[in-house]
Design a protein around this motif. Structure first.
Motif, mmCIF file in Angstrom:
data_model
loop_
_atom_site.group_PDB
_atom_site.id
_atom_site.type_symbol
_atom_site.label_atom_id
_atom_site.label_comp_id
_atom_site.label_asym_id
_atom_site.label_seq_id
_atom_site.Cartn_x
_atom_site.Cartn_y
_atom_site.Cartn_z
ATOM 1 N N PRO A 132 20.725 45.718 -32.452
ATOM 2 C CA PRO A 132 21.919 44.970 -32.015
ATOM 3 C C PRO A 132 21.662 43.928 -30.941
ATOM 4 O O PRO A 132 22.472 43.030 -30.741
ATOM 5 C CB PRO A 132 22.858 46.078 -31.504
ATOM 6 C CG PRO A 132 21.965 47.235 -31.216
ATOM 7 C CD PRO A 132 20.846 47.153 -32.207
ATOM 8 N N ALA A 133 20.532 44.038 -30.221
ATOM 9 C CA ALA A 133 20.240 43.046 -29.178
ATOM 10 C C ALA A 133 19.591 41.794 -29.740
ATOM 11 O O ALA A 133 19.400 40.812 -29.010
ATOM 12 C CB ALA A 133 19.332 43.664 -28.103
ATOM 13 N N ALA A 134 19.258 41.797 -31.058
ATOM 14 C CA ALA A 134 18.536 40.670 -31.652
ATOM 15 C C ALA A 134 19.392 39.399 -31.670
ATOM 16 O O ALA A 134 18.898 38.309 -31.358
ATOM 17 C CB ALA A 134 18.080 41.026 -33.063
ATOM 18 N N TRP B 196 19.199 51.660 -20.434
ATOM 19 C CA TRP B 196 18.707 51.554 -21.810
ATOM 20 C C TRP B 196 17.927 52.808 -22.191
ATOM 21 O O TRP B 196 18.111 53.359 -23.276
ATOM 22 C CB TRP B 196 17.820 50.315 -21.960
ATOM 23 C CG TRP B 196 17.158 50.229 -23.312
ATOM 24 C CD1 TRP B 196 17.696 49.703 -24.454
ATOM 25 C CD2 TRP B 196 15.853 50.703 -23.666
ATOM 26 N NE1 TRP B 196 16.809 49.829 -25.498
ATOM 27 C CE2 TRP B 196 15.665 50.443 -25.044
ATOM 28 C CE3 TRP B 196 14.843 51.333 -22.953
ATOM 29 C CZ2 TRP B 196 14.497 50.789 -25.712
ATOM 30 C CZ3 TRP B 196 13.672 51.675 -23.620
ATOM 31 C CH2 TRP B 196 13.505 51.398 -24.984
ATOM 32 N N TYR B 197 17.073 53.261 -21.294
ATOM 33 C CA TYR B 197 16.294 54.472 -21.570
ATOM 34 C C TYR B 197 17.218 55.685 -21.713
ATOM 35 O O TYR B 197 17.070 56.483 -22.655
ATOM 36 C CB TYR B 197 15.286 54.725 -20.450
ATOM 37 C CG TYR B 197 14.473 55.982 -20.666
ATOM 38 C CD1 TYR B 197 13.342 55.974 -21.481
ATOM 39 C CD2 TYR B 197 14.862 57.187 -20.079
ATOM 40 C CE1 TYR B 197 12.620 57.134 -21.705
ATOM 41 C CE2 TYR B 197 14.143 58.351 -20.298
ATOM 42 C CZ TYR B 197 13.020 58.320 -21.109
ATOM 43 O OH TYR B 197 12.317 59.481 -21.337
ATOM 44 N N VAL B 198 18.170 55.826 -20.816
ATOM 45 C CA VAL B 198 19.083 56.977 -20.851
ATOM 46 C C VAL B 198 19.891 56.986 -22.142
ATOM 47 O O VAL B 198 20.058 58.039 -22.783
ATOM 48 C CB VAL B 198 20.022 56.941 -19.626
ATOM 49 C CG1 VAL B 198 21.139 57.976 -19.769
ATOM 50 C CG2 VAL B 198 19.231 57.201 -18.343
ATOM 51 N N LEU B 199 20.399 55.818 -22.541
ATOM 52 C CA LEU B 199 21.240 55.743 -23.737
ATOM 53 C C LEU B 199 20.449 55.961 -25.023
ATOM 54 O O LEU B 199 21.003 56.448 -26.015
ATOM 55 C CB LEU B 199 21.949 54.390 -23.798
ATOM 56 C CG LEU B 199 23.066 54.170 -22.776
ATOM 57 C CD1 LEU B 199 23.517 52.719 -22.770
ATOM 58 C CD2 LEU B 199 24.248 55.086 -23.053
ATOM 59 N N ASN B 200 19.175 55.615 -25.022
ATOM 60 C CA ASN B 200 18.391 55.691 -26.254
ATOM 61 C C ASN B 200 17.445 56.877 -26.342
ATOM 62 O O ASN B 200 16.974 57.192 -27.437
ATOM 63 C CB ASN B 200 17.578 54.395 -26.426
ATOM 64 C CG ASN B 200 18.446 53.203 -26.756
ATOM 65 O OD1 ASN B 200 18.803 52.974 -27.904
ATOM 66 N ND2 ASN B 200 18.813 52.443 -25.729
ATOM 67 N N GLY C 67 26.802 41.650 -28.009
ATOM 68 C CA GLY C 67 26.750 42.421 -29.244
ATOM 69 C C GLY C 67 27.251 43.844 -29.140
ATOM 70 O O GLY C 67 27.064 44.646 -30.075
ATOM 71 N N ILE C 68 27.900 44.215 -28.037
ATOM 72 C CA ILE C 68 28.468 45.562 -27.923
ATOM 73 C C ILE C 68 29.781 45.587 -28.698
ATOM 74 O O ILE C 68 30.691 44.810 -28.418
ATOM 75 C CB ILE C 68 28.721 45.946 -26.452
ATOM 76 C CG1 ILE C 68 27.450 45.763 -25.625
ATOM 77 C CG2 ILE C 68 29.218 47.380 -26.365
ATOM 78 C CD1 ILE C 68 26.288 46.622 -26.039
ATOM 79 N N SER C 69 29.876 46.472 -29.670
ATOM 80 C CA SER C 69 31.060 46.524 -30.522
ATOM 81 C C SER C 69 32.264 47.058 -29.763
ATOM 82 O O SER C 69 32.194 48.117 -29.133
ATOM 83 C CB SER C 69 30.795 47.416 -31.744
ATOM 84 O OG SER C 69 31.970 47.564 -32.512
ATOM 85 N N LEU C 70 33.369 46.337 -29.816
ATOM 86 C CA LEU C 70 34.601 46.783 -29.167
ATOM 87 C C LEU C 70 35.192 48.011 -29.844
ATOM 88 O O LEU C 70 36.093 48.644 -29.306
ATOM 89 C CB LEU C 70 35.630 45.648 -29.164
ATOM 90 C CG LEU C 70 35.316 44.467 -28.235
ATOM 91 C CD1 LEU C 70 36.293 43.326 -28.468
ATOM 92 C CD2 LEU C 70 35.345 44.893 -26.783
ATOM 93 N N PHE C 71 34.677 48.350 -31.032
ATOM 94 C CA PHE C 71 35.143 49.535 -31.745
ATOM 95 C C PHE C 71 34.370 50.781 -31.332
ATOM 96 O O PHE C 71 34.654 51.878 -31.787
ATOM 97 C CB PHE C 71 35.022 49.323 -33.258
ATOM 98 C CG PHE C 71 35.853 48.174 -33.756
ATOM 99 C CD1 PHE C 71 37.203 48.327 -34.008
ATOM 100 C CD2 PHE C 71 35.287 46.920 -33.945
ATOM 101 C CE1 PHE C 71 37.973 47.264 -34.451
ATOM 102 C CE2 PHE C 71 36.043 45.846 -34.392
ATOM 103 C CZ PHE C 71 37.395 46.019 -34.641
ATOM 104 N N LEU D 251 20.736 46.156 -23.532
ATOM 105 C CA LEU D 251 19.898 44.965 -23.358
ATOM 106 C C LEU D 251 20.650 43.720 -23.821
ATOM 107 O O LEU D 251 20.497 42.637 -23.260
ATOM 108 C CB LEU D 251 18.595 45.105 -24.135
ATOM 109 C CG LEU D 251 17.611 46.186 -23.667
ATOM 110 C CD1 LEU D 251 16.392 46.219 -24.575
ATOM 111 C CD2 LEU D 251 17.191 45.935 -22.224
ATOM 112 N N GLY D 252 21.468 43.886 -24.852
ATOM 113 C CA GLY D 252 22.271 42.774 -25.343
ATOM 114 C C GLY D 252 23.249 42.270 -24.291
ATOM 115 O O GLY D 252 23.515 41.074 -24.199
ATOM 116 N N THR D 253 23.776 43.196 -23.479
ATOM 117 C CA THR D 253 24.690 42.790 -22.401
ATOM 118 C C THR D 253 23.976 41.892 -21.403
ATOM 119 O O THR D 253 24.527 40.888 -20.937
ATOM 120 C CB THR D 253 25.241 44.032 -21.681
ATOM 121 O OG1 THR D 253 25.987 44.820 -22.619
ATOM 122 C CG2 THR D 253 26.148 43.635 -20.528
ATOM 123 N N LEU D 254 22.737 42.247 -21.070
ATOM 124 C CA LEU D 254 21.948 41.408 -20.166
ATOM 125 C C LEU D 254 21.725 40.030 -20.775
ATOM 126 O O LEU D 254 21.889 39.005 -20.099
ATOM 127 C CB LEU D 254 20.601 42.076 -19.871
ATOM 128 C CG LEU D 254 19.629 41.293 -18.976
ATOM 129 C CD1 LEU D 254 20.252 40.999 -17.617
ATOM 130 C CD2 LEU D 254 18.319 42.064 -18.816
#
Length: 354
Positions: free
Chosen positions: A40-42, A215-219, A294-298, A305-308
């Motif tokens: 999703p960060a691509a 990122w590490y914690v979430l993944n 790219g963070i989905s609102l759903f 990383l995409g937020t950064l």
């Protein structure tokens, strides 16, 4: 007769070629769709690189200078940290409209305790962090246990915290000189240093480290997988044994704590501490960075990383337009286009899982 058969054979081969071409095109599109779904960060990374190239070509070598690029990072440090907090909440299919004012009241508390009350800054900072965490805890309790919609809850707490901020501070600004003299620790993240020609601040370093840790914690942790599961399908997550209420409480509390940390970074960047920061729409900027990232609102999909990258895109567009001398409204226009485009791409990518 032979010529007719040969002609029919040519037509048949032609139809097969067209069908093969169509299948290949569909297959390629599906592969791209699957790649973006798994990474999703691509998309925001590609948009970021293209933005830098476009403005670099339009402006010239000045834009590619290390000074300019690091100045962009300095300008997005606070929004990037707030975006990380907002990302956690949105991953659970919620939203926190109070993030910005939580940051402001935390900064005011730090300043008043250190300068107004004369407490050591090493105590004032944790008090401010605690205030942010408690604000998040309140939001989490109302969402998880009272089961109120996150939008309504945080809209309400936004008003409550905003009013409390002005009442508590008496709308008085704490001057930079007073902070420097009595509580220099509050200016810690404004400390700058050079790496070659690049000028970085501790606030930028803090933002990058925070994003990498999250990122590490979430993944790579069970808690991170639970956050995604709650956002994707809370009922299925509950049936699988995940304590969804505790996850929501932890997410909102952590978001409040990170917002308070952003307050510390903001003090370092701005120097003074002003309750009127509350009228600056930090929250909208954080949501913008999150959505463009790219963070989905759903809920349940996206990479922090995409937020950064999303925050950097906004910073690049803003800096590029300023250097070109463009009307500031073009920044607003392009930001709106990026938001709509990001949501449209998210909808297209979500069809893979559907």
């Amino acid at each position: 007769m032979a010529q007719a058969q040969e002609f029919e054979k040519v037509l048949s081969d032609s139809d097969k070629s067209v069908a093969s071409f169509d299948e290949h095109g569909v297959s390629l599109l599906r592969r791209v769709q699957h790649f973006l779904h798994g990474n999703p960060a691509a998309v925001p990374l590609i948009v970021l690189v293209l933005s830098i190239i476009i403005f670099g070509v339009a402006i010239g070598g000045r834009f590619f200078s290390s000074y300019t690029l690091t100045l962009i990072l300095q300008q997005i440090a606070v929004v990037g940290i707030l975006g990380a907090a907002q990302t956690l909440v949105i991953l659970t299919a919620g939203i926190d409209l109070s993030i910005g004012v939580v940051m402001v009241i935390s900064a005011v508390v730090m300043g008043n305790f250190a300068v107004g009350y004369g407490w050591p800054a090493i105590i004032a900072v944790p008090v401010g962090l605690l205030v942010g965490a408690l604000c998040g805890l309140l939001n989490g309790a109302l969402v998880a246990y009272v089961k109120l919609p996150p939008f309504i809850v945080t809209l309400g707490t936004w008003n409550v915290i905003m009013a409390t901020n002005f009442i508590y501070s008496a709308n008085e600004t704490i001057r930079e000189a007073d902070v420097s003299a009595q509580a220099p620790l509050l200016h810690l993240f404004g400390t700058s240093f050079k790496v070659g020609n690049a000028v970085l601040t501790l606030g930028v370093i803090a933002m990058v480290i925070l994003v990498l840790v999250l990122w590490y914690v979430l993944n790579h942790t069970a808690w991170g997988r639970h956050v995604y599961a709650v956002g994707d399908d809370p009922e299925a997550a509950k049936l699988s044994g995940i304590q969804t209420k505790k996850v929501l409480m932890a997410v909102y509390s952590l978001a409040g704590l990170i917002a308070a940390f952003a307050a510390w970074v903001a003090i370092g960047r701005n120097g003074s501490i002003s309750p009127s920061w509350a009228v600056t729409d930090y929250n909208l900027q954080a949501i913008t960075a999150t959505v463009i990232g790219g963070i989905s609102l759903f809920g349940g999909r996206g990479s922090i990383l995409g937020t950064l990258f999303g925050a950097m895109i906004v910073g690049v567009v803003s800096m590029g337009l300023n250097m070109l001398g463009a009307d500031p409204q073009w920044k607003v226009f392009l930001t709106g286009v990026l938001i709509i485009g990001a949501v449209a791409i998210d909808q297209w990518i979500r069809k893979v899982s559907a």
